[in-house]
Motif scaffolding. Structure first.
Motif, mmCIF file in Angstrom:
data_model
loop_
_atom_site.group_PDB
_atom_site.id
_atom_site.type_symbol
_atom_site.label_atom_id
_atom_site.label_comp_id
_atom_site.label_asym_id
_atom_site.label_seq_id
_atom_site.Cartn_x
_atom_site.Cartn_y
_atom_site.Cartn_z
ATOM 1 N N ILE A 39 0.866 -1.189 0.000
ATOM 2 C CA ILE A 39 0.000 0.000 0.000
ATOM 3 C C ILE A 39 0.896 1.230 0.000
ATOM 4 N N TRP A 46 -2.836 7.872 5.572
ATOM 5 C CA TRP A 46 -2.476 6.618 6.235
ATOM 6 C C TRP A 46 -2.971 6.552 7.689
ATOM 7 N N GLY A 50 -5.232 3.631 7.035
ATOM 8 C CA GLY A 50 -4.247 2.560 6.836
ATOM 9 C C GLY A 50 -4.622 1.285 7.578
ATOM 10 N N GLU A 51 -5.027 1.450 8.832
ATOM 11 C CA GLU A 51 -5.306 0.271 9.645
ATOM 12 C C GLU A 51 -6.512 -0.506 9.098
ATOM 13 N N THR A 54 -5.520 -2.283 5.887
ATOM 14 C CA THR A 54 -4.588 -3.378 6.190
ATOM 15 C C THR A 54 -5.342 -4.558 6.814
ATOM 16 N N LYS A 55 -6.243 -4.236 7.744
ATOM 17 C CA LYS A 55 -6.993 -5.294 8.432
ATOM 18 C C LYS A 55 -7.845 -6.095 7.438
ATOM 19 N N THR A 58 -5.319 -8.257 5.317
ATOM 20 C CA THR A 58 -4.713 -9.394 6.028
ATOM 21 C C THR A 58 -5.810 -10.411 6.382
ATOM 22 N N VAL A 64 0.712 -7.757 3.857
ATOM 23 C CA VAL A 64 0.618 -6.326 3.554
ATOM 24 C C VAL A 64 1.882 -5.594 4.029
ATOM 25 N N HIS A 66 3.619 -1.428 3.688
ATOM 26 C CA HIS A 66 3.159 -0.097 3.291
ATOM 27 C C HIS A 66 4.310 0.894 3.232
#
Ligand code: GLY
Length: 350
Positions: A39, A46, A50-51, A54-55, A58, A64, A66
């Motif tokens: 990413i 972010w 971002g979280e 990403t979550k 994954t 992942v 970044h």
């Protein structure tokens, strides 16, 4: 929720709806099996999203990584581009892996150009988080970085695999940045769609976001489908941009892209009206709408400075520049003009 197909040399869909980010993984899973997803985002976006992204990734089985660039146009430079390439190489990304652009136009452009060139091309996905990126830069495969002598001077046409526009993220977009994107929205109305223009006149900043974004994307998809490589019709998307890019550059990017495009549209419409190429009413309607959105319509730079800055316009062919002029609301045309005549033409709009 709307889905718009972009039938370019490589076809893909643009999804427009609310609360898409938590389900990004399942969208991507439909087209890519497990791989590493890199990413690319910026220092504003972010921390916000971002979280969540990403979550979701994954959770659907992706590895992942970044890379976060400083927010702002200054990041769209060759050094930052090299830094991202090195990051990908150090993490041993292969052609079966994937880049995700999570951010506005700067992130989308530099990520797209990185995707176009890393290993001679790997797949990428656009997740635009600004209005401007949703309605314009994330769709159509134009990718680029800037050089000191001008914006977007190095780039490639390289289409993404999918574009996911989550309009819920516009809630956290600072108002001035939202307004900046409105300049591009207004551009679509002036170019192709009097009904969209009139919706904006009626509703101002409270316009129907899903309808307006979907309409702009559909209009852009039609243009990209007809002229992916910018040989004719697509150049019309440059309305306000030849002058706008010049203003951005002269202001050292203190005038934002949307503000510069707004000023560019106002000046060019005034030039067109004062040259008898469109009615004064057309100029007046554009000016009124820009005011309604608190967008600027003039700048301190002289016609000579603006014309000088326009010489690095990518659409210059030899001594000829193709300006985009309004004929009426929803109908524009390309107007070839010699670089020698540019200053006096722009003078008519100042
Ligand atoms: N942003 C203009 C284009 O995509 O052609």
């Amino acid at each position: 929720m709307n889905k718009i197909a972009v039938n370019a040399s490589k076809g893909y869909d643009v999804h427009i709806g609310s609360h898409l980010l938590p389900n990004i993984g399942s969208y991507i899973q439909q087209m890519h099996s497990c791989c590493t997803v890199a990413i690319i985002s910026d220092s504003n976006v972010w921390p916000l999203y971002g979280e969540c992204v990403t979550k979701s990734l994954t959770g659907t089985g992706y590895k992942v990584i970044h890379y976060v660039i400083p927010a702002g146009e200054e990041s769209k430079n060759p050094q930052q581009y090299m830094a991202i390439l090195n990051f990908l190489a150090e993490n041993a990304l292969t052609r079966s892996d994937l880049l995700v652009a999570l951010g506005g136009g700067v992130v989308g452009d530099i990520t797209g150009f990185t995707a176009a060139t890393y290993l001679r091309g790997i797949s990428y996905i656009q997740i635009p988080t600004s209005l401007l990126a949703m309605v314009d830069s994330s769709v159509g495969g134009k990718t680029a970085i800037d050089l000191p002598s001008g914006k977007n001077l190095v780039g490639a046409f390289y289409q993404p695999d999918i574009v996911l526009c989550d309009i819920s993220v516009l809630e956290t977009l600072p108002k001035p940045i939202f307004i900046d994107g409105c300049a591009e929205v207004i551009k679509y109305g002036v170019l192709f769609d009097a009904e969209l223009f009139s919706h904006l006149e009626t509703h101002g900043l409270s316009f129907d976001r899903e309808y307006v974004i979907s309409r702009c994307v559909a209009l852009k998809a039609d243009v990209v489908c007809a002229d992916e490589f910018d040989k004719g019709l697509r150049q019309q998307l440059n309305l306000g941009h030849t002058i706008g890019h010049s203003i951005e550059k002269y202001s050292n990017y203190t005038v934002t892209h949307g503000q510069a495009v707004a000023i560019g549209m106002a000046i060019i419409a005034k030039c067109s009206a004062n040259s008898g190429l469109c009615d004064q009413d057309v100029y007046a309607s554009i000016l009124d709408l820009l005011h309604k959105f608190s967008l600027p319509a003039d700048c301190a730079f002289s016609a000579m400075q603006i014309a000088d800055g326009a010489l690095s316009d990518k659409k210059r062919l030899g001594d000829t520049i193709h300006l985009v002029l309004p004929r009426s609301i929803g109908n524009c045309f390309l107007y070839p003009i010699s670089v020698n005549d540019l200053t006096s033409f722009i003078e008519k709009g100042k």
